[in-house]
Design a protein around this motif. Structure first.
Motif, PDB file in Angstrom:
ATOM      1  N   ARG A   1       0.938  -1.356  -0.019  1.00  0.00           N
ATOM      2  CA  ARG A   1       0.034  -0.127  -0.004  1.00  0.00           C
ATOM      3  C   ARG A   1       0.848   1.325   0.101  1.00  0.00           C
ATOM      4  NH1 ARG A   1      -4.989  -0.480   4.103  1.00  0.00           N
ATOM      5  NH2 ARG A   1      -4.991   1.734   3.630  1.00  0.00           N
ATOM      6  N   PRO A   2       0.219   2.355  -0.660  1.00  0.00           N
ATOM      7  CA  PRO A   2       1.110   3.698  -0.806  1.00  0.00           C
ATOM      8  C   PRO A   2       1.606   4.089   0.623  1.00  0.00           C
ATOM      9  CG  PRO A   2      -1.069   4.157  -1.427  1.00  0.00           C
ATOM     10  CD  PRO A   2      -1.072   2.427  -1.266  1.00  0.00           C
ATOM     11  N   GLU A   3       0.866   3.765   1.636  1.00  0.00           N
ATOM     12  CA  GLU A   3       1.218   4.340   3.079  1.00  0.00           C
ATOM     13  C   GLU A   3       2.882   3.749   3.549  1.00  0.00           C
ATOM     14  OE1 GLU A   3      -3.215   3.898   3.271  1.00  0.00           O
ATOM     15  OE2 GLU A   3      -1.520   2.828   2.357  1.00  0.00           O
ATOM     16  N   TRP A   4       3.273   2.747   2.826  1.00  0.00           N
ATOM     17  CA  TRP A   4       4.528   2.446   3.462  1.00  0.00           C
ATOM     18  C   TRP A   4       5.818   3.172   2.727  1.00  0.00           C
ATOM     19  CZ3 TRP A   4       4.407  -0.741   7.443  1.00  0.00           C
ATOM     20  CH2 TRP A   4       3.375  -1.673   7.805  1.00  0.00           C
ATOM     21  N   ARG A   5       6.764   3.355   3.236  1.00  0.00           N
ATOM     22  CA  ARG A   5       8.092   3.756   2.700  1.00  0.00           C
ATOM     23  C   ARG A   5       9.054   2.740   3.092  1.00  0.00           C
ATOM     24  NH1 ARG A   5       4.743   6.163   0.783  1.00  0.00           N
ATOM     25  NH2 ARG A   5       4.804   8.304   0.415  1.00  0.00           N
ATOM     26  N   GLY A   6      10.213   2.587   2.594  1.00  0.00           N
ATOM     27  CA  GLY A   6      11.165   1.529   2.865  1.00  0.00           C
ATOM     28  C   GLY A   6      12.598   2.278   3.251  1.00  0.00           C
ATOM     29  N   GLU A   7      13.189   1.741   4.400  1.00  0.00           N
ATOM     30  CA  GLU A   7      14.649   1.987   4.713  1.00  0.00           C
ATOM     31  C   GLU A   7      15.248   0.778   4.636  1.00  0.00           C
ATOM     32  OE1 GLU A   7      14.138   5.664   7.641  1.00  0.00           O
ATOM     33  OE2 GLU A   7      14.365   3.858   8.557  1.00  0.00           O
ATOM     34  N   MET A   8      16.063   0.564   3.626  1.00  0.00           N
ATOM     35  CA  MET A   8      16.861  -0.639   3.302  1.00  0.00           C
ATOM     36  C   MET A   8      17.880  -0.389   2.143  1.00  0.00           C
ATOM     37  SD  MET A   8      13.675  -2.825   1.528  1.00  0.00           S
ATOM     38  CE  MET A   8      12.576  -2.480   2.665  1.00  0.00           C
ATOM     39  N   LYS A   9      18.725  -1.324   1.930  1.00  0.00           N
ATOM     40  CA  LYS A   9      19.753  -0.912   1.095  1.00  0.00           C
ATOM     41  C   LYS A   9      19.373  -0.772  -0.389  1.00  0.00           C
ATOM     42  CE  LYS A   9      24.591  -2.613  -0.276  1.00  0.00           C
ATOM     43  NZ  LYS A   9      24.295  -2.888  -1.752  1.00  0.00           N
ATOM     44  N   ASP A  10      18.627  -2.052  -0.754  1.00  0.00           N
ATOM     45  CA  ASP A  10      18.224  -2.077  -2.352  1.00  0.00           C
ATOM     46  C   ASP A  10      16.991  -2.980  -2.288  1.00  0.00           C
ATOM     47  OD1 ASP A  10      19.041  -5.005  -2.540  1.00  0.00           O
ATOM     48  OD2 ASP A  10      21.361  -4.237  -2.488  1.00  0.00           O
ATOM     49  N   PRO A  11      16.470  -3.165  -3.471  1.00  0.00           N
ATOM     50  CA  PRO A  11      15.083  -3.841  -3.433  1.00  0.00           C
ATOM     51  C   PRO A  11      15.350  -5.373  -3.230  1.00  0.00           C
ATOM     52  CG  PRO A  11      15.498  -2.201  -5.293  1.00  0.00           C
ATOM     53  CD  PRO A  11      16.777  -2.299  -4.594  1.00  0.00           C
TER      54      PRO A  11
ATOM     55  N   ALA B   1      16.636  -3.310   7.513  1.00  0.00           N
ATOM     56  CA  ALA B   1      15.639  -3.374   6.365  1.00  0.00           C
ATOM     57  C   ALA B   1      14.343  -3.233   6.937  1.00  0.00           C
ATOM     58  CB  ALA B   1      16.068  -4.748   5.844  1.00  0.00           C
ATOM     59  N   GLU B   2      13.863  -2.085   7.013  1.00  0.00           N
ATOM     60  CA  GLU B   2      12.622  -1.932   7.545  1.00  0.00           C
ATOM     61  C   GLU B   2      11.701  -1.205   6.616  1.00  0.00           C
ATOM     62  OE1 GLU B   2      13.382  -0.600  12.077  1.00  0.00           O
ATOM     63  OE2 GLU B   2      14.517   0.683  10.708  1.00  0.00           O
ATOM     64  N   ILE B   3      10.284  -1.599   6.761  1.00  0.00           N
ATOM     65  CA  ILE B   3       9.063  -0.714   6.334  1.00  0.00           C
ATOM     66  C   ILE B   3       8.562  -0.043   7.304  1.00  0.00           C
ATOM     67  CG2 ILE B   3       8.624  -2.618   4.251  1.00  0.00           C
ATOM     68  CD1 ILE B   3       6.449  -3.591   6.176  1.00  0.00           C
TER      69      ILE B   3
ATOM     70  N   LEU C   1       6.339   7.326  14.067  1.00  0.00           N
ATOM     71  CA  LEU C   1       6.553   6.402  12.955  1.00  0.00           C
ATOM     72  C   LEU C   1       6.408   4.952  13.451  1.00  0.00           C
ATOM     73  CD1 LEU C   1       9.505   7.933  10.939  1.00  0.00           C
ATOM     74  CD2 LEU C   1       6.935   8.287  10.346  1.00  0.00           C
ATOM     75  N   LEU C   2       5.724   4.049  12.817  1.00  0.00           N
ATOM     76  CA  LEU C   2       5.781   2.731  13.207  1.00  0.00           C
ATOM     77  C   LEU C   2       6.819   2.195  11.997  1.00  0.00           C
ATOM     78  CD1 LEU C   2       5.264  -0.002  14.389  1.00  0.00           C
ATOM     79  CD2 LEU C   2       3.001  -0.217  12.936  1.00  0.00           C
ATOM     80  N   LYS C   3       7.754   1.247  12.567  1.00  0.00           N
ATOM     81  CA  LYS C   3       8.902   0.719  11.848  1.00  0.00           C
ATOM     82  C   LYS C   3       8.924  -0.695  12.140  1.00  0.00           C
ATOM     83  CE  LYS C   3      12.300   3.623  11.002  1.00  0.00           C
ATOM     84  NZ  LYS C   3      13.788   4.379  11.066  1.00  0.00           N
ATOM     85  N   LEU C   4       8.887  -1.675  11.082  1.00  0.00           N
ATOM     86  CA  LEU C   4       8.961  -3.002  11.198  1.00  0.00           C
ATOM     87  C   LEU C   4       9.917  -3.445  10.169  1.00  0.00           C
ATOM     88  CD1 LEU C   4       4.922  -3.999  10.840  1.00  0.00           C
ATOM     89  CD2 LEU C   4       6.449  -3.573  13.273  1.00  0.00           C
ATOM     90  N   GLY C   5      10.755  -4.524  10.712  1.00  0.00           N
ATOM     91  CA  GLY C   5      12.019  -5.261  10.162  1.00  0.00           C
ATOM     92  C   GLY C   5      13.086  -5.433  11.104  1.00  0.00           C
ATOM     93  N   LEU C   6      14.114  -5.497  10.673  1.00  0.00           N
ATOM     94  CA  LEU C   6      15.287  -5.640  11.478  1.00  0.00           C
ATOM     95  C   LEU C   6      16.384  -4.502  11.285  1.00  0.00           C
ATOM     96  CD1 LEU C   6      17.208  -7.679  13.087  1.00  0.00           C
ATOM     97  CD2 LEU C   6      17.682  -8.938  11.186  1.00  0.00           C
ATOM     98  N   TYR C   7      16.578  -4.118  12.546  1.00  0.00           N
ATOM     99  CA  TYR C   7      17.482  -2.911  12.886  1.00  0.00           C
ATOM    100  C   TYR C   7      18.445  -3.531  13.682  1.00  0.00           C
ATOM    101  CZ  TYR C   7      18.866   1.663  14.631  1.00  0.00           C
ATOM    102  OH  TYR C   7      19.659   2.661  15.267  1.00  0.00           O
ATOM    103  N   ARG C   8      19.556  -3.328  13.577  1.00  0.00           N
ATOM    104  CA  ARG C   8      20.569  -3.963  14.497  1.00  0.00           C
ATOM    105  C   ARG C   8      21.945  -3.266  14.391  1.00  0.00           C
ATOM    106  NH1 ARG C   8      22.342  -9.666  11.079  1.00  0.00           N
ATOM    107  NH2 ARG C   8      23.494  -8.417   9.362  1.00  0.00           N
TER     108      ARG C   8
END
Length: 272
Positions: free
Chosen positions: A37-47, A80-82, A227-234
């Motif tokens: 959905r367009p509400e998401w943004r990404g924080e990750m190195k690449d697709p 790598a988070e959404i 913000l709500l961020k889901l994924g792995l941040y380490r």
């Protein structure tokens, strides 16, 4: 599994355009189709770090898999988070829920130190007060779910609070390869009227305080919703390639808004 293209956005979510709402806007993401959905943004190195998969899933035909490699850098960190900005009011109770799974092949070492955050609520600048990402302090998350392992096993820790008041308030041992349904009730506040209550797989996770399962304390650095961020941040010290799976992200003003279909009191959310 199929690697899917993903537009990696520079996260510029600030307070522009946000109006104070009386209730939290209903949201449900099942990760059944691409794109998200367009509400998401990404924080990750690449697709390549994000995939929609057909197995494992919590409910339905799809889930999202997020992967981090050593040396990956996004927003200056190994992650790598959404990311989504829930449209939820301050000083009122809001509900959040998601399901997550750590696969059986997730590599960890009991003696390795360093944080592994797998879900967090993070502050963002208030442009009405002149704040920008460039001058915004690097605050730790106000609420976070962290993973860790020691000699007794692996589990999730729930952290709550602002800076020096931030502390671990709950722990739950887990099994790899199993889905866990996390549910939070949060009142966002800069005062002690703020609180969080948490459940995991339907069982209270935050400790009973003699009256209820709320942990009280300020949980806002400014006057805009986090913000709500889901994924792995380490930590950068990790040398493993690891993935985490998520499904059924739900946001609303009432508990029934975030319940899964097989949970008592569930109300179907039809947004899309």
């Amino acid at each position: 599994m199929r690697t899917l293209s993903f537009i990696i956005s520079i996260l510029l979510l600030a307070s522009v355009g946000w109006a104070r709402a009386e209730t939290c806007a209903l949201f449900a993401e099942h990760f059944n189709t691409w794109p998200l959905r367009p509400e998401w943004r990404g924080e990750m190195k690449d697709p390549s770090r994000i995939q929609i998969v057909k197995h494992p899933v919590r409910i339905g035909p799809g889930a999202v898999k997020l992967t981090v490699h050593p040396g990956d850098v996004a927003a200056k960190r190994n992650r790598a988070e959404i990311v989504i900005l829930p449209q939820c009011p301050l000083e009122r109770e809001n509900w959040y829920g998601w399901s997550m799974l750590i696969p059986k092949d997730y590599e960890d070492y009991p003696g390795q130190r360093g944080f592994q955050i797998m879900g967090q609520f993070h502050a963002r600048p208030d442009s009405l007060e002149g704040e920008k990402w460039g001058n915004f302090p690097p605050y730790p998350p106000m609420i976070s779910v962290q993973y860790g392992r020691d000699r007794t096993g692996q589990g999730f820790g729930l952290f709550y609070g602002l800076e020096k008041a931030r502390r671990r308030i709950a722990v739950c041992f887990i099994e790899k390869g199993k889905w866990y349904d996390i549910k939070l009730a949060v009142r966002w506040s800069k005062t002690d009227q703020g609180y969080v209550s948490a459940w995991i797989n339907g069982e209270p996770w935050t400790p009973f305080n003699g009256r209820d399962w709320k942990c009280h304390g300020a949980n806002m650095y400014n006057n805009v919703p986090p913000l709500l961020k889901l994924g792995l941040y380490r930590d950068f010290g990790f040398t493993t390639v690891n993935s985490v799976y998520y499904d059924e992200v739900r946001i609303g003003s009432r508990e029934q808004d975030v319940l899964l279909p097989n949970q008592p009191g569930h109300k179907a959310i039809r947004i899309r």
